[in-house]
Design a protein around this motif. Structure first.
Motif, PDB file in Angstrom:
ATOM      1  N   TYR A  64       5.231  -9.284  -0.185  1.00 60.61           N
ATOM      2  CA  TYR A  64       4.986  -7.981   0.723  1.00 60.61           C
ATOM      3  C   TYR A  64       3.803  -8.291   1.676  1.00 60.61           C
ATOM      4  O   TYR A  64       3.183  -9.248   1.524  1.00 60.61           O
ATOM      5  N   ARG A  65       3.591  -7.462   2.626  1.00 61.24           N
ATOM      6  CA  ARG A  65       2.622  -7.534   3.451  1.00 61.24           C
ATOM      7  C   ARG A  65       1.360  -7.227   2.715  1.00 61.24           C
ATOM      8  O   ARG A  65       1.355  -6.786   1.628  1.00 61.24           O
ATOM      9  N   PRO A  66       0.076  -7.599   3.293  1.00 62.76           N
ATOM     10  CA  PRO A  66      -1.282  -7.101   2.770  1.00 62.76           C
ATOM     11  C   PRO A  66      -1.174  -5.723   2.262  1.00 62.76           C
ATOM     12  O   PRO A  66      -0.879  -4.976   3.081  1.00 62.76           O
ATOM     13  N   ILE A  67      -1.833  -5.370   1.221  1.00 65.96           N
ATOM     14  CA  ILE A  67      -1.864  -3.967   0.478  1.00 65.96           C
ATOM     15  C   ILE A  67      -3.182  -3.414   0.539  1.00 65.96           C
ATOM     16  O   ILE A  67      -4.113  -4.063  -0.129  1.00 65.96           O
ATOM     17  N   SER A  68      -3.454  -2.526   0.746  1.00 58.84           N
ATOM     18  CA  SER A  68      -4.775  -1.816   0.537  1.00 58.84           C
ATOM     19  C   SER A  68      -4.604  -0.334   0.221  1.00 58.84           C
ATOM     20  O   SER A  68      -3.637   0.399   0.712  1.00 58.84           O
ATOM     21  N   ASN A  71       0.790  -2.614   8.703  1.00 57.46           N
ATOM     22  CA  ASN A  71       0.137  -1.803   9.392  1.00 57.46           C
ATOM     23  C   ASN A  71       0.731  -0.294   9.062  1.00 57.46           C
ATOM     24  O   ASN A  71       0.366   0.662   9.805  1.00 57.46           O
ATOM     25  N   THR A  72       1.560  -0.134   7.990  1.00 56.10           N
ATOM     26  CA  THR A  72       2.122   1.171   7.902  1.00 56.10           C
ATOM     27  C   THR A  72       1.170   1.850   6.926  1.00 56.10           C
ATOM     28  O   THR A  72       0.706   1.309   6.189  1.00 56.10           O
ATOM     29  N   LYS A  73       0.971   3.021   7.374  1.00 57.31           N
ATOM     30  CA  LYS A  73      -0.236   3.924   6.757  1.00 57.31           C
ATOM     31  C   LYS A  73       0.507   5.295   6.355  1.00 57.31           C
ATOM     32  O   LYS A  73       1.033   6.132   6.948  1.00 57.31           O
ATOM     33  N   VAL A  74       0.207   5.617   5.066  1.00 56.97           N
ATOM     34  CA  VAL A  74       0.685   6.975   4.585  1.00 56.97           C
ATOM     35  C   VAL A  74      -0.608   7.720   3.694  1.00 56.97           C
ATOM     36  O   VAL A  74      -1.367   7.115   2.963  1.00 56.97           O
ATOM     37  N   LEU A  75      -1.041   8.999   4.111  1.00 59.60           N
ATOM     38  CA  LEU A  75      -1.819   9.463   3.183  1.00 59.60           C
ATOM     39  C   LEU A  75      -1.088  10.612   2.413  1.00 59.60           C
ATOM     40  O   LEU A  75      -0.103  11.338   2.965  1.00 59.60           O
ATOM     41  N   LEU A 129       8.258   2.782   4.898  1.00 59.32           N
ATOM     42  CA  LEU A 129       7.438   4.078   4.541  1.00 59.32           C
ATOM     43  C   LEU A 129       7.636   4.419   3.017  1.00 59.32           C
ATOM     44  O   LEU A 129       6.714   5.019   2.410  1.00 59.32           O
ATOM     45  N   MET A 130       8.872   4.215   2.466  1.00 58.30           N
ATOM     46  CA  MET A 130       9.022   4.445   1.203  1.00 58.30           C
ATOM     47  C   MET A 130       8.302   3.994   0.128  1.00 58.30           C
ATOM     48  O   MET A 130       7.551   4.719  -0.701  1.00 58.30           O
ATOM     49  N   ASP A 131       7.974   2.719   0.351  1.00 56.37           N
ATOM     50  CA  ASP A 131       6.977   2.071  -0.723  1.00 56.37           C
ATOM     51  C   ASP A 131       5.430   2.475  -0.551  1.00 56.37           C
ATOM     52  O   ASP A 131       4.823   2.531  -1.334  1.00 56.37           O
ATOM     53  N   THR A 132       5.206   2.506   0.819  1.00 60.98           N
ATOM     54  CA  THR A 132       3.762   2.855   1.208  1.00 60.98           C
ATOM     55  C   THR A 132       3.458   4.451   0.613  1.00 60.98           C
ATOM     56  O   THR A 132       2.477   4.744   0.073  1.00 60.98           O
ATOM     57  N   ALA A 133       4.434   5.346   0.839  1.00 59.87           N
ATOM     58  CA  ALA A 133       4.412   6.451   0.356  1.00 59.87           C
ATOM     59  C   ALA A 133       4.098   6.715  -1.159  1.00 59.87           C
ATOM     60  O   ALA A 133       3.372   7.416  -1.695  1.00 59.87           O
ATOM     61  N   GLY A 134       5.027   5.822  -1.837  1.00 59.97           N
ATOM     62  CA  GLY A 134       4.985   5.799  -3.177  1.00 59.97           C
ATOM     63  C   GLY A 134       3.523   5.225  -4.120  1.00 59.97           C
ATOM     64  O   GLY A 134       3.199   6.028  -4.963  1.00 59.97           O
TER      65      GLY A 134
END
Lengths: 245, 260
Positions: free
Chosen positions: B35-39, B58-62, B150-155
């Motif tokens: 994975y890319r870096p996660i925060s 750089n994918t960001k979901v609130l 987006l899917m994993d970032t949103a999850g």
């Protein structure tokens, strides 16, 4: 006893089927006069009707693909399809998602590169629902595409597998779907058993998933036999005039 | 899509990616299962009962949780309500358009929703207030920046927001906003893992460039012991590929849970 325990008592399925047994199915093609291909499918308490138009010029024009045909699917559920309540007409979030996954299954089967700049419209309408409408729809849609004479790489057979009453079972009925532990709708290309549609909810382990897919593979063969028979019957039997619901 | 220029560009990009993957390389130098870096940052919206921003690369979901009182669904009169929706903000991507949620946004919301529901981490049975009145939990996903997956970032954002969620106090059948009764405290964390296949190669956490040329896409959501949701999007998948990817997603899930 809770409703759940009542439905799955003594490890039997609510309608007494074996774990690998499908509900009775009836299929028929060529039931609509305007459509280029059509089909009608009864599967347990599900009744699904499907019409295919095309290949025809893709609209809007900017959506055209110069290398292939676009498969467009619209799944809809009639307002009276469920036993409980009067549904809302028009697309819902659920039907939009189902249309999308059915499209993404069928477009792999059609030789789309044969018809550049066109679209193939698949309209599926669920007239009566009793669990497993999306797999019934995709089974009917594949039939209607074949009936339209659209060349396909393989036949597509939909079936739901899952877990209810701690058993891995095939073709979940409505109660098993609602009260069961997991539901995994699948569509397979029959010859090589590749997965064309896959969704899942509930909880399953890797081993259970493997077992469930094996059940689906066996069911796919049975469904495929019936699909073949339905298509052959157009050329072998006198066509019946009646369309009974 | 209709433009021949786009088509040629797409094929060119695809060939470049395939050649790289053939040598075991990805555009940003990652391994196929990396994975890319996660925060994850919790508590970003004070007006919400729970919130978080998740970032993968750089994918960001609130994700934000609002809790209100509502009338229960007629078929489940004693159960609370849980609704997930997703909004693709136009500022997040030059190709996002305004208007009601499209196919992709609906799918995103529904797959995240199913993951949470299947993992049984929101006890809607405890949301009953009185006859004809229950708590309703709205989970809203806002895509802020789209650079793929987006899917994993949103999850991830959704799980973090639920971990941050505080259920307001109820007194005499009235919801008292601002006063906390208890934490929602989800017992499990469902983690979605998205795979795309380009040529013969499966990679996780796809970049936008990888998504655009992918032949197949598959999301597997796991809890610590079970698979709780799967969703295949475009393309074809062999059984062995599925089983293999499930194993990979269990391992990735273990790593990602550490960020929450």
């Amino acid at each position: 006893m809770s409703k759940k325990e009542e439905v799955f008592k003594d490890g039997k399925r609510p309608d007494g089927r074996a774990n690998d047994e499908l509900r009775p199915m009836k299929m028929k093609v060529g039931i609509l006069s305007n459509a280029d291909g059509s089909s009608y499918l009864e599967w347990g308490g599900n009744k699904v009707i499907c019409g295919v138009y095309g290949p025809r010029e893709a609209i809007p024009k900017h959506s055209q693909d110069p290398k292939k045909s676009l498969v467009k699917v619209k799944y809809s559920m009639s307002t009276f399809a469920s036993k409980e309540e009067h549904g809302r007409a028009g697309p819902s979030r659920r039907s939009n998602e189902i249309s999308k996954v059915i499209k993404e299954a069928l477009e792999n089967m059609v030789f789309t590169e044969k018809y550049p700049r066109t679209q193939i419209d698949v309209f599926v309408d669920v007239l009566q629902a009793e669990g497993g409408t999306r797999v019934a729809s995709i089974t009917a849609a594949a039939l209607a595409l074949a009936d339209a004479g659209i060349p396909m790489k393989d036949m597509c057979c939909g079936v739901a597998v899952g877990k209810a009453g701690d058993q891995i079972i095939v073709d979940l009925g409505k109660e098993e779907d609602n009260l069961g532990q997991s539901d995994m709708p699948l569509a397979l290309s029959n010859r090589d058993k590749n997965i064309l549609l896959l969704q899942m909810d509930g909880l399953l382990t890797l081993e259970e998933i493997e077992k469930a897919i094996e059940l689906a593979e066996k069911a796919s063969d049975k469904i495929h036999e019936m699909q073949k028979k339905a298509i052959n019957s157009v050329y072998t039997e006198e066509p019946e005039e009646v369309f009974t619901m | 899509m209709g433009d021949i220029k786009d088509l040629i560009m797409k094929e060119g990009r695809r060939n470049v990616l395939m050649n790289m993957l053939g040598k075991g390389e990805r555009l940003d130098g990652r391994d196929f299962n990396e994975y890319r870096p996660i925060s994850v940052q919790k508590g970003v919206a004070d007006t919400a009962e729970g919130s978080a921003v998740a970032q993968i690369g750089n994918t960001k979901v609130l994700a934000a949780v609002k809790i209100t009182s509502a009338t229960p669904f007629p078929d489940r009169p004693e159960e609370g309500i849980f609704i997930t929706s997703a909004e693709f903000l136009q500022l997040a991507d030059p190709t996002f358009e305004g208007g009601p949620p499209r196919e992709d946004a609906i799918e995103l919301a529904r797959v995240v929703d199913r993951g949470i529901r299947s993992a049984e981490i929101i006890d809607t049975g405890s949301f009953f207030i009185e006859e004809g009145k229950v708590l309703a939990l709205f989970l809203d996903l806002y895509v802020l920046d789209n650079r793929g997956n987006l899917m994993d970032t949103a999850g991830l954002a959704a799980a973090a927001a639920l971990k941050d969620t505080k259920i307001p106090k109820v007194e005499d059948g009235q919801l008292i906003m601002g006063e906390v009764d208890r934490d929602l405290n989800p017992p499990e964390i469902p983690v979605p893992t998205t795979f795309v296949k380009i040529g013969h190669y499966w990679v996780v956490d796809p970049l936008k460039d990888e998504e655009n040329v992918a032949d197949s896409r598959l999301t597997i959501t796991t809890t610590s012991k079970h698979v709780c949701t799967m969703q295949k999007a475009q393309g074809v998948l062999a059984k062995e590929e599925l089983l293999n990817n499930i194993n990979i997603s269990f391992n990735i899930g273990k790593d990602i849970r550490k960020y929450l």
